[in-house]
Motif scaffolding. Structure first.
Motif, short mmCIF file in Angstrom:
data_model
loop_
_atom_site.label_atom_id
_atom_site.label_comp_id
_atom_site.label_asym_id
_atom_site.label_seq_id
_atom_site.Cartn_x
_atom_site.Cartn_y
_atom_site.Cartn_z
N ILE A 1 45.38 32.58 44.13
CA ILE A 1 45.77 31.91 42.89
C ILE A 1 47.17 31.36 43.13
CG2 ILE A 1 46.46 34.16 41.93
CD1 ILE A 1 45.96 33.03 39.14
N ASP A 2 47.37 30.09 42.79
CA ASP A 2 48.66 29.43 42.99
C ASP A 2 49.38 29.32 41.65
OD1 ASP A 2 48.54 29.05 45.77
OD2 ASP A 2 47.30 27.27 45.54
N VAL A 3 50.40 30.14 41.49
CA VAL A 3 51.13 30.24 40.22
C VAL A 3 52.34 29.31 40.24
CG1 VAL A 3 52.35 31.82 38.69
CG2 VAL A 3 50.39 32.65 40.02
N PRO A 4 52.44 28.44 39.24
CA PRO A 4 53.61 27.55 39.19
C PRO A 4 54.88 28.35 38.92
CG PRO A 4 52.17 27.17 37.29
CD PRO A 4 51.50 28.20 38.15
N PRO A 5 56.02 27.86 39.41
CA PRO A 5 57.28 28.60 39.30
C PRO A 5 57.62 29.05 37.88
CG PRO A 5 57.59 26.65 40.66
CD PRO A 5 56.19 26.59 40.12
N GLU A 6 57.34 28.22 36.90
CA GLU A 6 57.70 28.56 35.52
C GLU A 6 56.83 29.67 34.92
OE1 GLU A 6 54.79 25.11 35.29
OE2 GLU A 6 56.50 25.62 36.56
N ARG A 7 55.77 30.07 35.62
CA ARG A 7 54.89 31.14 35.11
C ARG A 7 54.92 32.39 35.98
NH1 ARG A 7 49.42 28.22 33.29
NH2 ARG A 7 49.00 30.29 32.42
N LEU A 8 55.69 32.36 37.05
CA LEU A 8 55.71 33.49 38.00
C LEU A 8 56.09 34.81 37.35
CD1 LEU A 8 57.19 32.08 41.33
CD2 LEU A 8 55.00 33.26 41.02
N GLU A 9 57.14 34.84 36.59
CA GLU A 9 57.59 36.11 36.01
C GLU A 9 56.55 36.69 35.06
OE1 GLU A 9 60.01 38.00 37.17
OE2 GLU A 9 60.19 36.35 38.61
N ASP B 1 44.84 35.51 29.52
CA ASP B 1 45.76 34.71 28.70
C ASP B 1 46.97 34.25 29.50
OD1 ASP B 1 44.05 35.07 26.53
OD2 ASP B 1 45.20 36.76 25.73
N VAL B 2 47.50 35.13 30.34
CA VAL B 2 48.70 34.81 31.13
C VAL B 2 48.38 33.80 32.23
CG1 VAL B 2 50.33 35.82 32.79
CG2 VAL B 2 49.88 36.97 30.63
N THR B 3 47.17 33.85 32.78
CA THR B 3 46.84 33.01 33.93
C THR B 3 45.93 31.82 33.60
OG1 THR B 3 44.94 34.38 34.54
CG2 THR B 3 47.09 34.95 35.53
N PRO C 1 45.49 27.22 38.90
CA PRO C 1 44.48 26.96 39.94
C PRO C 1 44.16 28.20 40.78
CG PRO C 1 46.20 25.29 39.99
CD PRO C 1 46.66 26.38 39.05
N ARG C 2 42.88 28.37 41.02
CA ARG C 2 42.40 29.46 41.87
C ARG C 2 41.49 28.88 42.95
NH1 ARG C 2 43.26 31.47 36.76
NH2 ARG C 2 43.44 33.70 36.47
N ALA D 1 52.34 40.89 34.28
CA ALA D 1 50.98 41.24 33.83
C ALA D 1 50.13 41.84 34.95
CB ALA D 1 50.29 40.01 33.25
N LEU D 2 50.49 41.60 36.18
CA LEU D 2 49.66 42.00 37.32
C LEU D 2 49.42 43.50 37.44
CD1 LEU D 2 47.99 41.06 39.70
CD2 LEU D 2 50.10 40.99 41.05
N PRO D 3 50.40 44.36 37.33
CA PRO D 3 50.12 45.80 37.50
C PRO D 3 49.06 46.34 36.54
CG PRO D 3 52.47 45.41 37.62
CD PRO D 3 51.84 44.11 37.17
N GLU D 4 49.09 45.91 35.29
CA GLU D 4 48.08 46.37 34.33
C GLU D 4 46.70 45.81 34.67
OE1 GLU D 4 46.68 48.36 30.74
OE2 GLU D 4 48.11 48.71 32.35
N HIS D 5 46.65 44.57 35.12
CA HIS D 5 45.37 43.97 35.52
C HIS D 5 44.78 44.75 36.70
CE1 HIS D 5 42.24 41.10 36.24
NE2 HIS D 5 42.76 40.71 37.39
N ILE D 6 45.61 45.08 37.66
CA ILE D 6 45.14 45.86 38.81
C ILE D 6 44.67 47.24 38.36
CG2 ILE D 6 45.87 47.00 40.95
CD1 ILE D 6 47.71 44.53 41.42
N ARG D 7 45.45 47.91 37.52
CA ARG D 7 45.09 49.24 37.03
C ARG D 7 43.75 49.22 36.31
NH1 ARG D 7 44.73 52.31 32.86
NH2 ARG D 7 45.40 50.77 31.33
#
Length: 100
Positions: A15-23, A83-85, A89-90, A28-34
């Motif tokens: 997944i290619d995250v634009p700079p303005e959405r990286l943070e 919602d965050v992602t 693009p994936r 959100a990633l740790p909870e998604h992984i969990r």
């Protein structure tokens, strides 16, 4: 011949995250992984930032069967991660493989 229910599902890509959405994505990633690792039928789920391409997160998933993979997809679409992602693009490839 292997029956369909005996086949594991593997997803690989990025997944290619634009700079303005990286943070937001990083937060959100740790909870998604969990949540994904806690799903019935999830064998593995890894997401890590690429060292070569800025904003690229490498994704690798494995599920015991199509039903578990489909359940993951449905759960993810109803999650904060979606919602965050949304709209990012994936590039994923899904492959079916035997349990052996």
């Amino acid at each position: 011949m292997t029956e369909l229910q005996d086949l594991r599902i593997f997803l690989e890509g990025h997944i290619d995250v634009p700079p303005e959405r990286l943070e937001q994505v990083r937060a959100a990633l740790p909870e998604h992984i969990r949540l994904t690792l806690a799903e019935p039928g999830c064998l593995s789920f890894q997401v890590s930032e690429s060292g070569d391409v800025a904003g690229r997160f490498m994704v690798s998933e494995a599920f015991v069967d199509r039903a578990a993979f489909d359940a993951h997809q449905q759960r993810a679409k109803a999650s904060a991660w979606f919602d965050v992602t949304v709209g990012i693009p994936r590039d994923y490839a899904v492959r079916v493989g035997s349990r052996r």
